[in-house]
Every structure is written in C-alpha cells, then in structure tokens.
Design a protein around this motif. Structure first.
Motif, PDB file in Angstrom:
ATOM      1  N   THR A  99       0.572  -7.254 -10.474  1.00 27.51           N
ATOM      2  CA  THR A  99      -0.782  -6.717 -10.461  1.00 27.51           C
ATOM      3  C   THR A  99      -0.781  -5.277  -9.961  1.00 27.51           C
ATOM      4  OG1 THR A  99      -1.198  -7.461  -8.195  1.00 27.51           O
ATOM      5  CG2 THR A  99      -1.670  -9.024  -9.979  1.00 27.51           C
ATOM      6  N   SER A 100      -1.884  -4.598 -10.224  1.00 28.94           N
ATOM      7  CA  SER A 100      -2.008  -3.213  -9.750  1.00 28.94           C
ATOM      8  C   SER A 100      -1.971  -3.146  -8.235  1.00 28.94           C
ATOM      9  CB  SER A 100      -3.308  -2.595 -10.276  1.00 28.94           C
ATOM     10  OG  SER A 100      -4.430  -3.363  -9.870  1.00 28.94           O
ATOM     11  N   LEU A 101      -2.533  -4.160  -7.577  1.00 29.16           N
ATOM     12  CA  LEU A 101      -2.536  -4.181  -6.116  1.00 29.16           C
ATOM     13  C   LEU A 101      -1.121  -4.345  -5.567  1.00 29.16           C
ATOM     14  CD1 LEU A 101      -4.517  -3.944  -3.792  1.00 29.16           C
ATOM     15  CD2 LEU A 101      -4.768  -6.440  -3.804  1.00 29.16           C
ATOM     16  N   LYS A 102      -0.308  -5.162  -6.237  1.00 28.73           N
ATOM     17  CA  LYS A 102       1.088  -5.307  -5.827  1.00 28.73           C
ATOM     18  C   LYS A 102       1.846  -4.007  -6.047  1.00 28.73           C
ATOM     19  CE  LYS A 102       1.838 -10.293  -6.358  1.00 28.73           C
ATOM     20  NZ  LYS A 102       2.589 -11.339  -7.079  1.00 28.73           N
ATOM     21  N   GLY A 103       1.553  -3.335  -7.167  1.00 32.88           N
ATOM     22  CA  GLY A 103       2.189  -2.047  -7.430  1.00 32.88           C
ATOM     23  C   GLY A 103       1.857  -1.028  -6.360  1.00 32.88           C
ATOM     24  N   ILE A 104       0.588  -1.008  -5.938  1.00 32.48           N
ATOM     25  CA  ILE A 104       0.178  -0.104  -4.856  1.00 32.48           C
ATOM     26  C   ILE A 104       0.902  -0.464  -3.568  1.00 32.48           C
ATOM     27  CG2 ILE A 104      -1.772   0.564  -3.385  1.00 32.48           C
ATOM     28  CD1 ILE A 104      -3.561   0.208  -5.878  1.00 32.48           C
ATOM     29  N   GLY A 105       1.019  -1.767  -3.311  1.00 35.02           N
ATOM     30  CA  GLY A 105       1.722  -2.211  -2.107  1.00 35.02           C
ATOM     31  C   GLY A 105       3.174  -1.795  -2.106  1.00 35.02           C
ATOM     32  N   MET A 106       3.856  -1.928  -3.257  1.00 34.83           N
ATOM     33  CA  MET A 106       5.257  -1.507  -3.370  1.00 34.83           C
ATOM     34  C   MET A 106       5.395  -0.014  -3.101  1.00 34.83           C
ATOM     35  SD  MET A 106       6.604  -3.542  -6.744  1.00 34.83           S
ATOM     36  CE  MET A 106       8.052  -2.496  -6.829  1.00 34.83           C
ATOM     37  N   GLY A 107       4.504   0.767  -3.687  1.00 32.21           N
ATOM     38  CA  GLY A 107       4.550   2.211  -3.464  1.00 32.21           C
ATOM     39  C   GLY A 107       4.307   2.568  -2.011  1.00 32.21           C
ATOM     40  N   THR A 108       3.378   1.858  -1.379  1.00 32.89           N
ATOM     41  CA  THR A 108       3.068   2.107   0.034  1.00 32.89           C
ATOM     42  C   THR A 108       4.272   1.808   0.919  1.00 32.89           C
ATOM     43  OG1 THR A 108       0.755   1.521  -0.382  1.00 32.89           O
ATOM     44  CG2 THR A 108       1.491   1.523   1.912  1.00 32.89           C
ATOM     45  N   VAL A 109       4.962   0.717   0.611  1.00 35.76           N
ATOM     46  CA  VAL A 109       6.162   0.364   1.381  1.00 35.76           C
ATOM     47  C   VAL A 109       7.211   1.463   1.279  1.00 35.76           C
ATOM     48  CG1 VAL A 109       8.144  -1.209   1.455  1.00 35.76           C
ATOM     49  CG2 VAL A 109       5.826  -2.129   1.296  1.00 35.76           C
ATOM     50  N   LEU A 110       7.425   1.966   0.063  1.00 34.85           N
ATOM     51  CA  LEU A 110       8.421   3.018  -0.139  1.00 34.85           C
ATOM     52  C   LEU A 110       8.033   4.289   0.617  1.00 34.85           C
ATOM     53  CD1 LEU A 110      11.046   3.742  -1.508  1.00 34.85           C
ATOM     54  CD2 LEU A 110       9.755   4.476  -3.523  1.00 34.85           C
ATOM     55  N   VAL A 111       6.750   4.614   0.644  1.00 31.39           N
ATOM     56  CA  VAL A 111       6.278   5.777   1.410  1.00 31.39           C
ATOM     57  C   VAL A 111       6.572   5.588   2.897  1.00 31.39           C
ATOM     58  CG1 VAL A 111       4.211   7.029   2.171  1.00 31.39           C
ATOM     59  CG2 VAL A 111       4.513   6.469  -0.246  1.00 31.39           C
ATOM     60  N   GLY A 112       6.353   4.378   3.382  1.00 28.78           N
ATOM     61  CA  GLY A 112       6.615   4.101   4.791  1.00 28.78           C
ATOM     62  C   GLY A 112       8.078   4.254   5.162  1.00 28.78           C
ATOM     63  N   VAL A 113       8.964   3.706   4.318  1.00 28.78           N
ATOM     64  CA  VAL A 113      10.405   3.841   4.569  1.00 28.78           C
ATOM     65  C   VAL A 113      10.810   5.314   4.517  1.00 28.78           C
ATOM     66  CG1 VAL A 113      12.716   3.263   3.736  1.00 28.78           C
ATOM     67  CG2 VAL A 113      10.911   1.551   3.658  1.00 28.78           C
ATOM     68  N   SER A 114      10.282   6.047   3.540  1.00 32.18           N
ATOM     69  CA  SER A 114      10.601   7.472   3.405  1.00 32.18           C
ATOM     70  C   SER A 114      10.140   8.245   4.637  1.00 32.18           C
ATOM     71  CB  SER A 114       9.926   8.045   2.155  1.00 32.18           C
ATOM     72  OG  SER A 114      10.335   7.360   0.998  1.00 32.18           O
ATOM     73  N   THR A 115       8.979   7.897   5.157  1.00 36.04           N
ATOM     74  CA  THR A 115       8.449   8.569   6.348  1.00 36.04           C
ATOM     75  C   THR A 115       9.384   8.404   7.533  1.00 36.04           C
ATOM     76  OG1 THR A 115       6.171   8.222   5.602  1.00 36.04           O
ATOM     77  CG2 THR A 115       6.495   8.691   7.945  1.00 36.04           C
ATOM     78  N   ILE A 116       9.863   7.178   7.730  1.00 40.25           N
ATOM     79  CA  ILE A 116      10.752   6.910   8.853  1.00 40.25           C
ATOM     80  C   ILE A 116      12.056   7.686   8.720  1.00 40.25           C
ATOM     81  CG2 ILE A 116      12.189   5.135   9.951  1.00 40.25           C
ATOM     82  CD1 ILE A 116       9.965   3.129   9.368  1.00 40.25           C
ATOM     83  N   VAL A 117      12.671   7.621   7.554  1.00 38.30           N
ATOM     84  CA  VAL A 117      13.993   8.227   7.359  1.00 38.30           C
ATOM     85  C   VAL A 117      13.915   9.753   7.352  1.00 38.30           C
ATOM     86  CG1 VAL A 117      15.934   8.467   5.767  1.00 38.30           C
ATOM     87  CG2 VAL A 117      14.896   6.233   6.138  1.00 38.30           C
ATOM     88  N   ILE A 118      12.966  10.300   6.589  1.00 36.55           N
ATOM     89  CA  ILE A 118      12.909  11.757   6.425  1.00 36.55           C
ATOM     90  C   ILE A 118      12.487  12.456   7.711  1.00 36.55           C
ATOM     91  CG2 ILE A 118      11.702  13.625   5.230  1.00 36.55           C
ATOM     92  CD1 ILE A 118      11.687  11.849   2.736  1.00 36.55           C
ATOM     93  N   TYR A 119      11.494  11.911   8.408  1.00 39.04           N
ATOM     94  CA  TYR A 119      11.051  12.560   9.635  1.00 39.04           C
ATOM     95  C   TYR A 119      12.039  12.381  10.777  1.00 39.04           C
ATOM     96  CZ  TYR A 119       6.504  14.047   7.989  1.00 39.04           C
ATOM     97  OH  TYR A 119       5.498  14.698   7.319  1.00 39.04           O
ATOM     98  N   ARG A 120      12.871  11.358  10.661  1.00 45.38           N
ATOM     99  CA  ARG A 120      13.879  11.146  11.713  1.00 45.38           C
ATOM    100  C   ARG A 120      15.110  12.005  11.487  1.00 45.38           C
ATOM    101  NH1 ARG A 120      16.518   5.287  12.692  1.00 45.38           N
ATOM    102  NH2 ARG A 120      17.389   5.831  10.665  1.00 45.38           N
ATOM    103  N   ASP A 121      15.527  12.144  10.233  1.00 47.01           N
ATOM    104  CA  ASP A 121      16.793  12.828   9.951  1.00 47.01           C
ATOM    105  C   ASP A 121      16.682  13.946   8.923  1.00 47.01           C
ATOM    106  OD1 ASP A 121      18.736  11.060  11.510  1.00 47.01           O
ATOM    107  OD2 ASP A 121      17.699   9.596  10.270  1.00 47.01           O
ATOM    108  N   GLY A 122      15.481  14.141   8.337  1.00 55.91           N
ATOM    109  CA  GLY A 122      15.340  15.181   7.330  1.00 55.91           C
ATOM    110  C   GLY A 122      15.877  14.728   5.982  1.00 55.91           C
ATOM    111  N   VAL A 123      15.778  15.622   4.989  1.00 61.72           N
ATOM    112  CA  VAL A 123      16.211  15.270   3.626  1.00 61.72           C
ATOM    113  C   VAL A 123      17.636  15.730   3.343  1.00 61.72           C
ATOM    114  CG1 VAL A 123      13.851  15.361   2.753  1.00 61.72           C
ATOM    115  CG2 VAL A 123      15.248  17.427   2.703  1.00 61.72           C
TER     116      VAL A 123
END
Length: 271
Positions: free
Chosen positions: A94-118
């Motif tokens: 569903t579209s809601l699941k797709g949004i949830g998947m994208g949100t999860v990926l944003v969260g993981v990216s936030t943790i990794v990138i802000y902790r160690d950079g790109v």
C-alpha cells in the motif's frame, strides 16, 4: 568487525552459520520433529544459497568498509524483500507502507550520516566493501522471501534447519582452506564467535521466522532497521559512546515509519 583481524571473513561467516544450524537442530529435536517430515522444496535451496551468500559477503564487505557505512547500505535488504514479496508472493504494498519504508530509510540515514558524515559512503577506498554490502542485502532479501513462503506450512525449526544447513555447506566451500591455515584464536574471540553464532544468528533468525508467520514481509523487513538503534544503545552502555540529538531524532523517525506500516497492516486486516 572486531573479529576480522583474527578470522578470515569466510571462516567467520561459516562459523556463525554452522553454530546456528546446531541451535536449530536442538530445537528440531526438542519439538519432536523427525527428518521424515521434511520434504524437498526449492525454497529450501534458494533460501540456503541466498543466506550463505549474505553471510559471506557481509563479513567480507566489513573488511573493506566501515561498520557505519555498512549499517546504512545493508538496509537494501528490506527494500529487496518488499519488492520480492510483492512480485513473487503477491503481497499488497500500500501507499502507506511505501511511505513507512521511506521514513525508515530516512531515519537510518539520519543516524549514520550525522554521526559519521557521508565520507565513508563515497570514499574510493570503501567502494568495494560498499558494493559487496549491497549484494549481501540482496542475499538476505532472497532468504527472507523463502522463509516467508514456507512460513504458513511449517514450524520455524523445520524451516530454519534445512536452510541453515544448506547455507553452511555453501559458506564452507570458500572457507575450508582458511580454516586449516588459521592460528588458534584467543578464548575471548572464541566466546564472541559462540555468542554471534548461537545467540545473534540462532536467536535472531528464530524470532524473525516467527514474525514472518504473523506479519507481512514488508513490515518484518522494515522492522529490522531498528537494529542501528540497538547497536548505538549497546555502544553507549558498554563503550561510553555519546548518544547525540541526531541519533535520537533518527530513532524516532525509524520507529514512526514502522508504526506507520503497523497501522497500514491493521487497517488491511480490519477491512
């Protein structure tokens, strides 16, 4: 990552798989199953091959990249599972699941990138390891698809024992020469390997298999993205590493994405 200076990556992957196989053998016997109950299935074969590839490439990739970069890149695994479950098992995305998947990926990216950079994601010296990690994620997605396909019919012990046995055989092929050449590891290293194999592999995949019996593949796969939160919490407790605002924010975003998918799944069930 800590064990790689002591163990060949392929040996480490094989040891984790074979130890988990023994855990599932004990569970198989404890549940009073017999080997005559097992029937040949291509899902066993494909799942075992995919899991063996996942473990070999995951360990090998960590010897060529950083744990932080790998933590983010390996999230391709739940995207792979979602795509395969939609195409092969006809699960509804569903579209809601797709949004949830994208949100999860944003969260993981936030943790990794802000902790160690790109830097670690694009640095030339880590390119090989990052590519290997992508294919490791593909392998996990293939394994999880097989587990999900078998989940409605079989117990977790009957699913995991054949899959992990096949994956152990697959991983032994590139590891066998290094096993006989390696020196005797320290007691501490042996204990860590036992913990990784019996608990981290044996325990986590058992819970994963049980979750796949009850929830959609998309939700279960995305929920594995909660792992970075656990890793950082353990690092804070054992190593005294600080928990920054970015880490907290990323964790909240990940949990929000998973909650979004849970809501979508409950809505589908009620309808």
């Amino acid at each position: 990552k800590i064990l790689l200076p002591t163990f060949d990556p392929f040996v480490l992957g094989f040891l984790r798989l074979i130890l988990a196989t023994f855990v599932y053998l004990v569970l198989f016997v404890y549940n009073k199953h017999s080997f005559s109950e097992l029937r040949f299935s291509w899902w066993y074969v494909s799942g075992g091959l995919a899991l063996g590839i996942n473990y070999m490439l995951y360990a090998l990739s960590l010897s060529h990249t950083t744990a932080s970069a790998g933590c983010l890149i390996v999230q391709v695994q739940y995207v792979t599972l979602a795509a395969l479950a939609t195409l092969v098992l006809k699960e509804r995305l569903t579209s809601l699941k797709g949004i949830g998947m994208g949100t999860v990926l944003v969260g993981v990216s936030t943790i990794v990138i802000y902790r160690d950079g790109v830097t670690e994601l694009i640095a030339p010296q880590y390119f090989r390891g990052n590519i290997l990690m992508i294919f490791a994620g593909f392998g996990w997605g293939g394994y999880a698809l097989a587990n999900k396909a078998l989940a409605p019919k079989l117990t977790s012990a009957m699913i995991l024992l054949p899959i992990f046995f096949i994956s152990s055989v697959v991983s032994y092929i590139p590891a066998h020469s290094a096993i006989f050449e390696m020196s005797m590891p320290s007691t501490k290293s042996i204990l860590i390997v036992l913990f990784l194999g019996a608990v981290c592999s044996g325990g986590s995949f058992l819970f994963l298999s049980e979750a796949l019996k009850r929830l959609s593949a998309v939700l279960v796969g995305s929920a594995t993205a909660l792992a970075p939160i656990t890793q950082i919490s353990v690092a804070n407790y054992l190593l005294g590493e600080p928990i920054t605002i970015a880490v907290v924010a990323g964790g909240v975003v990940i949990i929000s994405g998973v909650v979004c998918m849970v809501y979508s799944e409950r809505s589908e069930a009620s309808n």
